[in-house]
Write an enzyme that holds these catalytic residues in place. Sequence first.
Site, PDB file in Angstrom:
ATOM      1  N   ASP A 154       0.831  -1.268  -0.066  1.00  0.00           N
ATOM      2  CA  ASP A 154      -0.016   0.013  -0.136  1.00  0.00           C
ATOM      3  C   ASP A 154       0.861   1.438   0.029  1.00  0.00           C
ATOM      4  O   ASP A 154       1.336   1.775   1.011  1.00  0.00           O
ATOM      5  CB  ASP A 154      -0.862   0.102   1.310  1.00  0.00           C
ATOM      6  CG  ASP A 154      -2.017  -0.970   1.227  1.00  0.00           C
ATOM      7  OD1 ASP A 154      -1.765  -2.153   0.789  1.00  0.00           O
ATOM      8  OD2 ASP A 154      -3.087  -0.826   1.639  1.00  0.00           O
ATOM      9  N   LYS A 217      -6.795   3.487  -3.169  1.00  0.00           N
ATOM     10  CA  LYS A 217      -7.326   3.596  -1.846  1.00  0.00           C
ATOM     11  C   LYS A 217      -7.653   4.944  -1.504  1.00  0.00           C
ATOM     12  O   LYS A 217      -6.937   5.897  -1.949  1.00  0.00           O
ATOM     13  CB  LYS A 217      -6.428   2.734  -1.011  1.00  0.00           C
ATOM     14  CG  LYS A 217      -6.471   2.790   0.569  1.00  0.00           C
ATOM     15  CD  LYS A 217      -5.385   2.059   1.049  1.00  0.00           C
ATOM     16  CE  LYS A 217      -5.327   2.039   2.696  1.00  0.00           C
ATOM     17  NZ  LYS A 217      -4.098   1.456   3.442  1.00  0.00           N
ATOM     18  N   LYS A 253     -10.400   0.505  -2.590  1.00  0.00           N
ATOM     19  CA  LYS A 253     -10.467   0.409  -1.127  1.00  0.00           C
ATOM     20  C   LYS A 253     -10.563   1.610  -0.159  1.00  0.00           C
ATOM     21  O   LYS A 253      -9.749   2.609  -0.096  1.00  0.00           O
ATOM     22  CB  LYS A 253      -8.927  -0.313  -0.571  1.00  0.00           C
ATOM     23  CG  LYS A 253      -8.796  -0.342   0.816  1.00  0.00           C
ATOM     24  CD  LYS A 253      -7.232  -1.119   1.231  1.00  0.00           C
ATOM     25  CE  LYS A 253      -6.984  -0.975   2.850  1.00  0.00           C
ATOM     26  NZ  LYS A 253      -5.569  -1.706   2.840  1.00  0.00           N
TER      27      LYS A 253
END
Length: 317
Positions: A154, A217, A253
């Site tokens: 991430d 995300k 996300k």
Amino acid sequence: MANFESLFRELGWISKVYVNRPAVVRHAEQIKKWKTLQGNWQAAWLLKAVTCIDLTTLSGDDTPSNVQRLCFKAKHPIREDLLRALDMHDKGITAAAVCVYPARVSDAVNTLKAAGCNIPVASVAAGFPSGQTPLETKLAEIKLAVEYGAREIDIVISRSLVLTGQWEGLYEEIRLCRAACGEAHMKTILATGELGSLANVYKASMIAMMAGSDFIKTSTGKEVENATFPVGIVMMRAIKEYYWQTGYKVGFKPAGGIRTAKEAITWLMLVKEELGVEWLTPELFRLGASSLLGDIEQQIFYHVTGSYALQHELAMA
């Protein structure tokens, strides 16, 4: 992909992006009023949410022992007797991933391996959470996390590149991060609460996907404003547009501030509305959360027993 690459080289589309903020906000307000699911339908959606959670600990006081505890919870997210009552004990319900800092990746990998579990370990990287580190350091951190055994990375973008309109620089930074990830999946954190506008959120979403992100995300969870419905709508519509133009499905996300079972179900329903049921899998949808699982298990306990659990009854939550 080729059409988008040529479009990107021209960069003319960037200045033409427009987001109707009042309309997006109105839709977001309507979402908050959606009817709450009850009974077996609620339990089914909550179990679906569990399988999409990136169970996360990103604290300065993380130790091997609390990472091991998190891994155990990822493998056994809901009490066995509750799953048996729902006839779901043999369906292999686990969290989608365990998310930690790079220094704790080995702890998580070794714990999950010892437990005979194939849950992937995700690592934040690239100067998380601020992104205020040199690019060379970001790439080295990504490579180390992969070397330690992380199967998902991430990364967090440099917000300054968005705020100053350096779109080519943003593309190149994300592209290099993607290359550093190798075969690991890459989720790109936009830190939307620090991008200034919904138009910038859309632009950054598109650039991130064009540069090779497997997921986009919302947030690090460390910003003042994290996952919100207006931001989610804009990001999902970017994902939809990218899919229409290229045929590539990119995951979504939301992360940060998602703490209740009701919020989790609302996000699932929003994804279903905006992107379709094919996105309701861990391969294309994740929930970034640390405390959410506790409330989900509490609601499932109530559904099964008719009363809420005492603190010691869900001690791992």
